[in-house]
Design an enzyme around this catalytic site. Structure first.
Site, PDB file in Angstrom:
ATOM      1  N   PRO A   9      10.751  16.678  80.503  1.00  0.00           N
ATOM      2  CA  PRO A   9       9.367  16.714  80.975  1.00  0.00           C
ATOM      3  C   PRO A   9       8.407  15.590  80.148  1.00  0.00           C
ATOM      4  CG  PRO A   9      10.010  18.709  79.905  1.00  0.00           C
ATOM      5  CD  PRO A   9      11.198  17.855  79.774  1.00  0.00           C
ATOM      6  N   ASN A  10       7.429  15.146  81.070  1.00  0.00           N
ATOM      7  CA  ASN A  10       6.555  14.221  80.874  1.00  0.00           C
ATOM      8  C   ASN A  10       6.748  12.830  80.453  1.00  0.00           C
ATOM      9  OD1 ASN A  10       4.249  16.461  80.932  1.00  0.00           O
ATOM     10  ND2 ASN A  10       5.502  17.286  79.062  1.00  0.00           N
ATOM     11  N   ARG A  17       0.911   8.033  77.928  1.00  0.00           N
ATOM     12  CA  ARG A  17       0.974   9.424  77.457  1.00  0.00           C
ATOM     13  C   ARG A  17       1.020   9.136  75.923  1.00  0.00           C
ATOM     14  NH1 ARG A  17       6.652  12.778  76.377  1.00  0.00           N
ATOM     15  NH2 ARG A  17       5.470  14.598  75.178  1.00  0.00           N
ATOM     16  N   TYR A  22       4.660   7.087  71.713  1.00  0.00           N
ATOM     17  CA  TYR A  22       5.632   7.044  72.672  1.00  0.00           C
ATOM     18  C   TYR A  22       5.619   5.438  73.043  1.00  0.00           C
ATOM     19  CZ  TYR A  22       5.883  11.809  72.395  1.00  0.00           C
ATOM     20  OH  TYR A  22       6.062  13.326  72.006  1.00  0.00           O
ATOM     21  N   ASN A  73      17.468  12.444  76.867  1.00  0.00           N
ATOM     22  CA  ASN A  73      16.002  12.627  76.134  1.00  0.00           C
ATOM     23  C   ASN A  73      15.354  14.015  76.555  1.00  0.00           C
ATOM     24  OD1 ASN A  73      13.697  12.790  74.862  1.00  0.00           O
ATOM     25  ND2 ASN A  73      12.990  10.541  75.168  1.00  0.00           N
ATOM     26  N   ALA A  76      10.658  18.156  75.606  1.00  0.00           N
ATOM     27  CA  ALA A  76       9.996  19.605  74.930  1.00  0.00           C
ATOM     28  C   ALA A  76      11.334  20.276  75.089  1.00  0.00           C
ATOM     29  CB  ALA A  76       8.814  19.792  75.658  1.00  0.00           C
ATOM     30  N   HIS A  79      13.587  21.578  72.035  1.00  0.00           N
ATOM     31  CA  HIS A  79      13.333  22.602  71.070  1.00  0.00           C
ATOM     32  C   HIS A  79      13.227  24.048  71.497  1.00  0.00           C
ATOM     33  CE1 HIS A  79      11.914  18.909  69.289  1.00  0.00           C
ATOM     34  NE2 HIS A  79      10.841  18.620  70.328  1.00  0.00           N
ATOM     35  N   ASP A  86      23.941  25.219  77.138  1.00  0.00           N
ATOM     36  CA  ASP A  86      24.831  25.897  77.745  1.00  0.00           C
ATOM     37  C   ASP A  86      25.469  24.787  78.979  1.00  0.00           C
ATOM     38  OD1 ASP A  86      24.682  28.238  76.122  1.00  0.00           O
ATOM     39  OD2 ASP A  86      23.854  29.253  77.656  1.00  0.00           O
ATOM     40  N   GLU A  97      22.039  12.631  72.279  1.00  0.00           N
ATOM     41  CA  GLU A  97      20.573  13.121  72.341  1.00  0.00           C
ATOM     42  C   GLU A  97      19.604  11.880  71.694  1.00  0.00           C
ATOM     43  OE1 GLU A  97      19.148  17.233  71.116  1.00  0.00           O
ATOM     44  OE2 GLU A  97      17.930  16.085  69.760  1.00  0.00           O
ATOM     45  N   HIS A  99      15.517  10.182  71.006  1.00  0.00           N
ATOM     46  CA  HIS A  99      13.989  10.681  71.121  1.00  0.00           C
ATOM     47  C   HIS A  99      13.541   9.219  70.662  1.00  0.00           C
ATOM     48  CE1 HIS A  99      14.555  14.931  71.433  1.00  0.00           C
ATOM     49  NE2 HIS A  99      15.082  14.899  70.484  1.00  0.00           N
ATOM     50  N   ARG A 106       7.606  14.921  62.269  1.00  0.00           N
ATOM     51  CA  ARG A 106       6.556  15.628  63.479  1.00  0.00           C
ATOM     52  C   ARG A 106       6.438  17.037  62.896  1.00  0.00           C
ATOM     53  NH1 ARG A 106       6.675  13.395  68.983  1.00  0.00           N
ATOM     54  NH2 ARG A 106       4.629  14.385  69.064  1.00  0.00           N
ATOM     55  N   ARG A 110       9.283  20.777  66.238  1.00  0.00           N
ATOM     56  CA  ARG A 110      10.284  19.687  66.754  1.00  0.00           C
ATOM     57  C   ARG A 110      11.304  19.262  65.829  1.00  0.00           C
ATOM     58  NH1 ARG A 110       6.699  17.604  70.747  1.00  0.00           N
ATOM     59  NH2 ARG A 110       4.441  17.906  70.317  1.00  0.00           N
TER      60      ARG A 110
HETATM   61  C1  DQA Z   1      10.111  13.614  72.437  1.00  0.00           C
HETATM   62  C2  DQA Z   1       9.882  14.132  71.217  1.00  0.00           C
HETATM   63  C3  DQA Z   1       9.763  15.778  71.910  1.00  0.00           C
HETATM   64  O1  DQA Z   1       9.409  16.587  70.627  1.00  0.00           O
HETATM   65  C4  DQA Z   1       8.518  15.778  72.693  1.00  0.00           C
HETATM   66  O2  DQA Z   1       8.413  16.904  73.358  1.00  0.00           O
HETATM   67  C5  DQA Z   1       8.763  14.679  73.862  1.00  0.00           C
HETATM   68  C6  DQA Z   1       9.392  13.347  73.458  1.00  0.00           C
HETATM   69  C7  DQA Z   1      10.736  11.922  72.149  1.00  0.00           C
HETATM   70  O3  DQA Z   1      11.158  11.196  72.709  1.00  0.00           O
HETATM   71  O4  DQA Z   1       9.789  11.411  70.912  1.00  0.00           O
HETATM   72  O5  DQA Z   1       8.454  14.915  74.918  1.00  0.00           O
HETATM   73  O6  DQA Z   1      11.769  13.649  73.022  1.00  0.00           O
END
Ligand code: DQA
Length: 149
Positions: A9-10, A17, A22, A73, A76, A79, A86, A97, A99, A106, A110
């Protein structure tokens, strides 16, 4: 070799953003960059982004038999998502994974990932380069695994 890049998400808002955290690259910029890098090492990549947890779970399930590895990635959902964790346990597809920001520097909430323990490893804090490092990590893992067979 086929690698699926999943984005939570996002991440569709990358570029505008919180650019201090980021960066200024859009997800499309990152996808184009990774596709070029992947082509140079004979790897096929597909990108998918969703703001919806269940859609990410569906993509992980559908990856079985269609992709050799996943770079995710989870944003959110890193967490919070037992469902994504699963799904990885169910399909047994190797995953990395990633980020953009360093989640360990942070807010406390997180610092904990529900997904990383079911992945080969975690790459965090290298900006958009985390995607390239994720690609290198999954390809290296899969190539070594197939050599040892
Ligand atoms: C993120 C870190 C996460 O904590 C956050 O919710 C994101 C972006 C990162 O790429 O740094 O949306 O995954």
């Amino acid at each position: 070799m086929k690698i699926l890049f999943l984005n939570g998400p996002n991440l569709n808002l990358l570029g505008t953003r919180e650019p201090d955290k980021y960066g200024k690259c859009t997800l499309n910029d990152i996808e184009n960059y990774i596709k070029k890098e992947a082509a140079s090492i004979n790897v096929d990549v597909k990108f998918f982004q969703s703001n919806i947890e269940g859609e990410l779970v569906n993509k992980i399930q559908e990856a079985k038999g269609n992709f050799d590895g996943i770079v995710i990635n989870p944003a959110a959902y890193t967490h919070t998502s037992v469902a994504i964790r699963d799904a990885f346990l169910a399909v047994e597809i190797p995953a990395v994974e990633i980020h953009i920001s360093n989640i360990h520097t942070r807010e406390d909430f997180r610092k904990h990932s529900l997904i990383a323990p079911v992945c080969i490893g975690q790459i965090t804090g290298f900006g958009a380069e985390s995607y390239k490092l994720g690609l290198i990590a999954i390809v290296d893992f899969l190539r070594k695994k197939s050599e040892n067979k």
